[in-house]
Design an enzyme around this catalytic site. Sequence first.
Site, short mmCIF file in Angstrom:
data_model
loop_
_atom_site.label_atom_id
_atom_site.label_comp_id
_atom_site.label_asym_id
_atom_site.label_seq_id
_atom_site.Cartn_x
_atom_site.Cartn_y
_atom_site.Cartn_z
N GLU A 425 0.88 -1.34 -0.13
CA GLU A 425 0.02 0.31 -0.10
C GLU A 425 0.91 1.30 0.05
OE1 GLU A 425 -2.73 -0.58 3.23
OE2 GLU A 425 -3.84 -2.28 2.26
N GLU A 501 -3.93 -8.95 -0.22
CA GLU A 501 -4.54 -9.03 0.87
C GLU A 501 -5.89 -8.79 0.88
OE1 GLU A 501 -2.26 -6.16 3.35
OE2 GLU A 501 -4.24 -5.45 4.44
#
Length: 824
Positions: A425, A501
């Site tokens: 991220e 994820e």
Amino acid sequence: MKHLAITLLAAFVAMTATAQRQEVLLTSWRFSHDDAVENASEQFNDRRWQSVTVPHDWAIDGPFNKEIDKQTVRIEQNGEQQASEKTGRSGSLPWIGVGWYRTRFIVCGGAERAILNFDGAMSEPEVYVNGQKAGEWKYGYSAFNIDVTPYIYKDGRPNTLAVRLQNLPEISRWYPGAGLYRPVTLITTAASAIKEWGINVETRQVNFAERTATIEVTVSALGCFSSKYRVRVSTHGQEAVLPISYADCLGDITASGLVTLSNVQCWSPEHPQCYDLTVSLEDGNGRIVDQKTVKYGIRTLSYDERGFVLNGRPRKFKGVCLHHDLGMLGAAVNRAALAHQLVLLKEMGCDAIRTAHNMPSQWQMDLCDSLGMMVMAESFDMWKWPKVKNGYGRFYDEWWRRDLTNLIKANRLHPSIVMWSIGNEIPEQGSIDGTRMIRDMQNHVHRHDPTRPVTTGMDRIDNALSSGFAQVVDIPGINYRLPRYENAYQHLRHGFLLGSETASTVSSRGVYKFPVVPSRHAVYDDGQCSGYDVEACPWSNLPDEDWAMQDDLPWVIGEFVWTGFDYLGEPTPYDEYWPSRSSYFGIFDLAGLPKDRYYLYRSRWNPKQTTIHLLPHWTWPGREGQVTPVYCYTNHPTAELFVNGKSQGRITKNTTYNLQDTKYEPVSADNTIVLDRYRLRWNDVVYEPGELRVVVYDDKGNQVGEEVVRTAGAPHHIEISADRSQLHADGSDMAFLTVRIVDKDGNFCPDADTQVTVKVTGAGRFKGICNGDATSLEPFTRPTMKAFHGMLSVGLITTEQPGDIRVQVNASGLRPATLTLNSR
């Protein structure tokens, strides 16, 4: 000085009388928080410092304190628009500050070269030998070597090793741990030696039908100032002398060659076959001056239009993300604790882990090789743009190349690693700078390891597509964002994508909330989440939604669930609630005890083993006559539920639901159809005390099993069981005990919160305790704790003396339990 030498004698490491390689763990140290320059000195008297065993986490003793990591912050990853006061974000344990470690070692017997290998040190370690600074590193998760040869005594005098570490506030979004939390190894060799991390094996060709393989072995050595040096390798019945492919005036050489092997077994999660490779460095007289044996595996992997292909067979990842802490042990690694986690995951059917979001420990990778667990080896949670004030962005420009190089060289021999992840991220993913950065970093990885692809977890996939970031990376990993999968697939060049994820479903073991309503915003006064597995976060989803994507869209190559185990820090959705200080995302709780969700994943990931699990428990005083939904998690399609012998209906999973035929809509109170594809749910059951029974049938209508849950009476006695009965008397092996409180008939008491006390005698000692309650402030390192919903876990560790280990567990008003294990 005499008293100091006597105190540290146990830490001395004496080399043998040859110049052969010696590798010794440095485990006995002294520790202090006092920060002074004289701490590095040979003459400094450290007898008042605390004696500790490394690996060591200085913070895990506690106490918990909300002021330690209280922040006023807006968490962009959670979609927050305004800053608010957060507590527990990094575990609320005292990891911030400075710590010093000191030990001594002896080098003798003709050794000429000494290397210190640190598998990780939290954080910013500075290393001093005999009062002189020998080196430093910055990133707390990075393994590194320091050549201390110029600083050591080789004549039998003791050498003083001191390490200073500092943890600034806000270096991490979760609990980082503190100190020498991974092993430190002293390596001594002759002047001519194989380089640390200087051996590599790459699979070049495999004939699966004939079970033959060709591998390329590459070895780097130093101190070889003669052209007559040879590198000999031996493996699986074959021996070869590798031709020298590089030599320089500094004595560095590289030898590389092909070796063909017969009757080989390829490494896979189902067959984790590893082989020994012995490398010998010989001088001009044929004398072995250095020798090292390593393990490697043979396997092929590719990512193409078929998706992920291992040894010629396509498969989808059934993976979980793991943070590095070990619950009651904190960040201090322990082989047995790591193995305990992996065995639990394997039993669930899990076949892969993502080391989120940090570089892994070598012990963990060794175990993944031997137990059969594929790995996405991750590196960073941030690059240059910070997520926290004092994070990796301070070091990125100067250190990222060195950190990635060490990650790859230290781990490239591990067959379990099937991809490298260079970020999670990353804020730069939507920028032109980010596209340049990921290209540079990926190219750097490929230069050091052309055999494995690179991935990164993207949470802003539309921005990453617009900037070109997503097109650059070898494997496009998407964190959550299920509604964006189809658009991403259409715009990506790859022909596949990975759920890097997934889920972030939240639950507390043994806790059930009514009414049962799917929600992405649920919070309660007690700081717990519902065990019905219908609650997620604003950005995330339920497991069933990921599975529908994987089942109906062939180009989704699997998932890494957030997370396998609860971890210290990130107490979402309660980061504004004190005393919450650990996560709720885990399939297992912080104590390593399975939540209901374990059985949901097991029913999908381990279809060869029958799973039948009922929830909730059936002890609800005060709920008589009220609707209490019942779920069954099973790998079979049909089941009939009975309450006190009365049928509640025979139902079958709704396998007609398909994403190809319906527009994807997130699960909500008004849209639960996907849940009935993977769960059996009786939503209108009315509670009455007694017996809950489910009978399960296969797809041919044959009865395959049943499960019964009964209403419990008053707590009566304690039951304990151990994950292992036979341990090694090495001073570090561990067993994990499950403690349950039951009634007089042995029925589990699901709401018992009795204070439990543990006593360990004999050839072991108490190590830690945890009940899995994210709001508990009781310390992990004292042998007493309240049960949480009837259960807790205890860790014990062996001494170096073989014999029986006796455990007694007591609680006021309950019959105690005893257990005997053996250590040899």
